[in-house]
Design a protein around this motif. Structure first.
Motif, PDB file in Angstrom:
ATOM      1  N   GLY A  81       0.840  -1.190   0.000  1.00  0.00           N
ATOM      2  CA  GLY A  81       0.000   0.000   0.000  1.00  0.00           C
ATOM      3  C   GLY A  81       0.871   1.235   0.000  1.00  0.00           C
ATOM      4  N   GLU A  82       0.284   2.348  -0.317  1.00  0.00           N
ATOM      5  CA  GLU A  82       1.074   3.582  -0.404  1.00  0.00           C
ATOM      6  C   GLU A  82       0.614   4.655   0.567  1.00  0.00           C
ATOM      7  OE1 GLU A  82       0.678   4.916  -4.411  1.00  0.00           O
ATOM      8  OE2 GLU A  82      -1.426   5.504  -4.172  1.00  0.00           O
ATOM      9  N   ARG A 114      -0.594  -1.948  18.662  1.00  0.00           N
ATOM     10  CA  ARG A 114      -0.397  -0.504  18.769  1.00  0.00           C
ATOM     11  C   ARG A 114      -0.575   0.181  17.411  1.00  0.00           C
ATOM     12  NH1 ARG A 114       5.086   1.137  21.481  1.00  0.00           N
ATOM     13  NH2 ARG A 114       4.134   3.193  21.075  1.00  0.00           N
ATOM     14  N   ILE A 115      -0.031  -0.431  16.366  1.00  0.00           N
ATOM     15  CA  ILE A 115      -0.129   0.155  15.023  1.00  0.00           C
ATOM     16  C   ILE A 115      -1.569   0.145  14.527  1.00  0.00           C
ATOM     17  CG2 ILE A 115       0.531  -0.143  12.597  1.00  0.00           C
ATOM     18  CD1 ILE A 115       3.236  -1.202  13.618  1.00  0.00           C
ATOM     19  N   LEU A 116      -2.279  -0.950  14.737  1.00  0.00           N
ATOM     20  CA  LEU A 116      -3.655  -1.052  14.249  1.00  0.00           C
ATOM     21  C   LEU A 116      -4.581  -0.050  14.928  1.00  0.00           C
ATOM     22  CD1 LEU A 116      -4.174  -4.923  13.898  1.00  0.00           C
ATOM     23  CD2 LEU A 116      -3.567  -3.251  12.146  1.00  0.00           C
ATOM     24  N   ARG A 117      -4.277   0.297  16.171  1.00  0.00           N
ATOM     25  CA  ARG A 117      -5.119   1.264  16.886  1.00  0.00           C
ATOM     26  C   ARG A 117      -5.107   2.634  16.212  1.00  0.00           C
ATOM     27  NH1 ARG A 117      -3.523  -1.035  22.150  1.00  0.00           N
ATOM     28  NH2 ARG A 117      -1.861   0.526  22.298  1.00  0.00           N
ATOM     29  N   VAL A 118      -4.018   2.937  15.496  1.00  0.00           N
ATOM     30  CA  VAL A 118      -3.904   4.277  14.881  1.00  0.00           C
ATOM     31  C   VAL A 118      -3.796   4.194  13.359  1.00  0.00           C
ATOM     32  CG1 VAL A 118      -2.868   5.300  16.949  1.00  0.00           C
ATOM     33  CG2 VAL A 118      -1.389   4.266  15.204  1.00  0.00           C
ATOM     34  N   ALA A 119      -4.075   3.027  12.796  1.00  0.00           N
ATOM     35  CA  ALA A 119      -3.879   2.827  11.354  1.00  0.00           C
ATOM     36  C   ALA A 119      -4.803   3.676  10.494  1.00  0.00           C
ATOM     37  CB  ALA A 119      -4.072   1.347  11.004  1.00  0.00           C
ATOM     38  N   LEU A 164       8.930  -4.313   8.178  1.00  0.00           N
ATOM     39  CA  LEU A 164       7.812  -5.136   8.633  1.00  0.00           C
ATOM     40  C   LEU A 164       6.733  -4.298   9.304  1.00  0.00           C
ATOM     41  CD1 LEU A 164       9.569  -8.332  10.109  1.00  0.00           C
ATOM     42  CD2 LEU A 164       8.769  -7.917   7.781  1.00  0.00           C
ATOM     43  N   LEU A 165       7.145  -3.354  10.131  1.00  0.00           N
ATOM     44  CA  LEU A 165       6.182  -2.492  10.824  1.00  0.00           C
ATOM     45  C   LEU A 165       5.441  -1.584   9.844  1.00  0.00           C
ATOM     46  CD1 LEU A 165       8.334  -1.463  13.928  1.00  0.00           C
ATOM     47  CD2 LEU A 165       6.529  -3.200  13.849  1.00  0.00           C
ATOM     48  N   THR A 166       6.160  -1.062   8.870  1.00  0.00           N
ATOM     49  CA  THR A 166       5.541  -0.197   7.860  1.00  0.00           C
ATOM     50  C   THR A 166       4.542  -0.972   7.020  1.00  0.00           C
ATOM     51  OG1 THR A 166       7.538   1.170   7.782  1.00  0.00           O
ATOM     52  CG2 THR A 166       6.016   1.360   5.929  1.00  0.00           C
ATOM     53  N   TRP A 167       4.883  -2.231   6.681  1.00  0.00           N
ATOM     54  CA  TRP A 167       3.927  -3.072   5.942  1.00  0.00           C
ATOM     55  C   TRP A 167       2.620  -3.215   6.713  1.00  0.00           C
ATOM     56  CZ3 TRP A 167       7.372  -7.819   4.199  1.00  0.00           C
ATOM     57  CH2 TRP A 167       8.153  -7.414   3.092  1.00  0.00           C
ATOM     58  N   VAL A 168       2.724  -3.432   8.013  1.00  0.00           N
ATOM     59  CA  VAL A 168       1.516  -3.583   8.831  1.00  0.00           C
ATOM     60  C   VAL A 168       0.639  -2.335   8.709  1.00  0.00           C
ATOM     61  CG1 VAL A 168       0.618  -3.771  11.185  1.00  0.00           C
ATOM     62  CG2 VAL A 168       2.565  -5.176  10.489  1.00  0.00           C
ATOM     63  N   ALA A 169       1.245  -1.169   8.868  1.00  0.00           N
ATOM     64  CA  ALA A 169       0.478   0.075   8.859  1.00  0.00           C
ATOM     65  C   ALA A 169      -0.140   0.359   7.497  1.00  0.00           C
ATOM     66  CB  ALA A 169       1.379   1.238   9.282  1.00  0.00           C
ATOM     67  N   SER A 170       0.637   0.208   6.420  1.00  0.00           N
ATOM     68  CA  SER A 170       0.129   0.541   5.094  1.00  0.00           C
ATOM     69  C   SER A 170      -0.882  -0.494   4.593  1.00  0.00           C
ATOM     70  CB  SER A 170       1.272   0.699   4.092  1.00  0.00           C
ATOM     71  OG  SER A 170       2.082  -0.451   4.045  1.00  0.00           O
ATOM     72  N   TYR A 171      -0.653  -1.769   4.894  1.00  0.00           N
ATOM     73  CA  TYR A 171      -1.609  -2.787   4.465  1.00  0.00           C
ATOM     74  C   TYR A 171      -2.911  -2.670   5.247  1.00  0.00           C
ATOM     75  CZ  TYR A 171      -3.267  -7.191   2.537  1.00  0.00           C
ATOM     76  OH  TYR A 171      -4.009  -8.139   1.859  1.00  0.00           O
ATOM     77  N   ALA A 172      -2.807  -2.371   6.537  1.00  0.00           N
ATOM     78  CA  ALA A 172      -4.000  -2.228   7.369  1.00  0.00           C
ATOM     79  C   ALA A 172      -4.841  -1.041   6.923  1.00  0.00           C
ATOM     80  CB  ALA A 172      -3.603  -2.069   8.835  1.00  0.00           C
ATOM     81  N   TYR A 173      -4.191   0.021   6.468  1.00  0.00           N
ATOM     82  CA  TYR A 173      -4.949   1.189   6.009  1.00  0.00           C
ATOM     83  C   TYR A 173      -5.861   0.825   4.838  1.00  0.00           C
ATOM     84  CZ  TYR A 173      -6.139   5.923   4.608  1.00  0.00           C
ATOM     85  OH  TYR A 173      -6.853   7.072   4.297  1.00  0.00           O
ATOM     86  N   ALA A 174      -5.342   0.012   3.902  1.00  0.00           N
ATOM     87  CA  ALA A 174      -6.119  -0.360   2.717  1.00  0.00           C
ATOM     88  C   ALA A 174      -6.991  -1.595   2.950  1.00  0.00           C
ATOM     89  CB  ALA A 174      -5.177  -0.629   1.546  1.00  0.00           C
ATOM     90  N   ASN A 175      -6.658  -2.386   3.987  1.00  0.00           N
ATOM     91  CA  ASN A 175      -7.386  -3.636   4.238  1.00  0.00           C
ATOM     92  C   ASN A 175      -7.709  -3.735   5.728  1.00  0.00           C
ATOM     93  OD1 ASN A 175      -6.832  -5.193   1.455  1.00  0.00           O
ATOM     94  ND2 ASN A 175      -4.932  -4.200   2.107  1.00  0.00           N
ATOM     95  N   PRO A 176      -8.677  -2.971   6.195  1.00  0.00           N
ATOM     96  CA  PRO A 176      -8.926  -2.867   7.645  1.00  0.00           C
ATOM     97  C   PRO A 176      -9.395  -4.155   8.303  1.00  0.00           C
ATOM     98  CG  PRO A 176     -10.646  -1.744   6.378  1.00  0.00           C
ATOM     99  CD  PRO A 176      -9.567  -2.095   5.410  1.00  0.00           C
ATOM    100  N   ASN A 177      -9.908  -5.109   7.536  1.00  0.00           N
ATOM    101  CA  ASN A 177     -10.429  -6.341   8.139  1.00  0.00           C
ATOM    102  C   ASN A 177      -9.428  -7.498   8.102  1.00  0.00           C
ATOM    103  OD1 ASN A 177     -13.010  -5.201   8.684  1.00  0.00           O
ATOM    104  ND2 ASN A 177     -13.575  -5.506   6.537  1.00  0.00           N
ATOM    105  N   ALA A 178      -8.259  -7.257   7.558  1.00  0.00           N
ATOM    106  CA  ALA A 178      -7.278  -8.336   7.428  1.00  0.00           C
ATOM    107  C   ALA A 178      -6.587  -8.626   8.758  1.00  0.00           C
ATOM    108  CB  ALA A 178      -6.236  -7.972   6.380  1.00  0.00           C
ATOM    109  N   GLU A 179      -6.272  -9.883   8.978  1.00  0.00           N
ATOM    110  CA  GLU A 179      -5.454 -10.289  10.120  1.00  0.00           C
ATOM    111  C   GLU A 179      -4.025 -10.399   9.611  1.00  0.00           C
ATOM    112  OE1 GLU A 179      -4.814 -14.375  12.563  1.00  0.00           O
ATOM    113  OE2 GLU A 179      -6.895 -13.656  12.447  1.00  0.00           O
TER     114      GLU A 179
END
Length: 255
Positions: A81-82, A114-119, A164-179
């Motif tokens: 994600g970007e 922590r990242i998902l709480r503010v994604a 790895l941490l950046t992937w979590v944040a950017s992927y979660a932004y575009a895919n909020p329901n993903a685990e």
């Protein structure tokens, strides 16, 4: 077994494609060449060239073939994600600062939480994160995998972790329901039969949740027994293509 034959076919195709596109290094080494022969020098150069992109040309397609029966979808060289929020960037920096200073130990579950709480909180930024070598999907679970060399540079572990941490944040932004799960994968253990020297990564990576090495990695992709099956497939391809490989490098001895 069909999957083993499919993997062998991919290996053969990858080698033949490499042969068709390969040009030996042009550096002039008159003593080495006269001592060892042009064919052996060409082979040496070929191995060096192959090692440079072994992950992309060999390990990624093999992993893709291996995981087809286990995962719903597999994508190579995928985008996480970007878009990332400023709050997520702040949290990632705070995690990195604490790890680098040694104030805390890596804890992947806590870091992702922590990242998902503010994604999705606050202002956003546009980024260009490193591509994901392998993206695996199974139901709602997604695994974002970065394949590294067998002996990664110790100084690079900080950047591995940040990726790895950046992937979590950017992927979660575009895919909020993903685990979301993120992993560093080491395809083989160069210290075999001794254990992999994981201590070098201990300060940055949560070794139980962020690192898979050799058998652990391949069996995760394809199921129990996959690592041994792969070793057999590589050996069989080497035997079956031996004459073809020898003929290819024999050309370099002609004047």
């Amino acid at each position: 077994m069909q999957i083993k034959q499919n993997i062998k076919n991919r290996l053969k195709n990858a080698l033949r494609q490499k042969f068709s596109n390969y040009t030996p290094e042009t550096s002039y080494m008159p003593f080495h060449t006269r001592l060892l022969g042009r064919d052996r020098m060409a082979l040496y150069s070929f191995i060096q060239s192959l090692n440079t992109n072994f992950g992309t040309s060999i390990f990624e397609p093999v992993a893709e073939e291996l995981g087809l029966a286990k995962f719903d979808n597999i994508t190579r060289q995928a985008f996480a994600g970007e878009t990332i929020t400023r709050e997520a960037q702040r949290v990632i920096q705070d995690i990195m600062d604490n790890l680098e200073s040694g104030r805390v130990k890596p804890n992947k579950c806590n870091e992702i939480e922590r990242i998902l709480r503010v994604a999705h909180s606050g202002e956003i930024s546009t980024i260009k994160p490193t591509k994901i070598d392998l993206l695996l999907q199974k139901d709602k679970s997604v695994y974002l995998i970065d394949i590294k060399t067998a002996k990664p540079n110790k100084g690079g572990f900080k950047e591995f972790k940040r990726t790895l941490l950046t992937w979590v944040a950017s992927y979660a932004y575009a895919n909020p329901n993903a685990e979301i799960h993120t992993l560093i994968a080491i395809p083989y253990n160069p210290y075999e039969p001794k254990p992999y020297e994981r201590w070098t990564m201990a300060g940055m990576l949560d070794l139980d949740f962020e690192l898979k090495v050799a058998k652990e990695f391949w069996d995760f992709i394809g199921g129990n027994g996959s690592y041994e099956m792969l070793l057999g497939a590589f050996e069989e391809v080497g035997i079956e293509m031996r004459a073809e490989i020898d003929e290819y490098f024999a050309r370099f001895n002609t004047k």
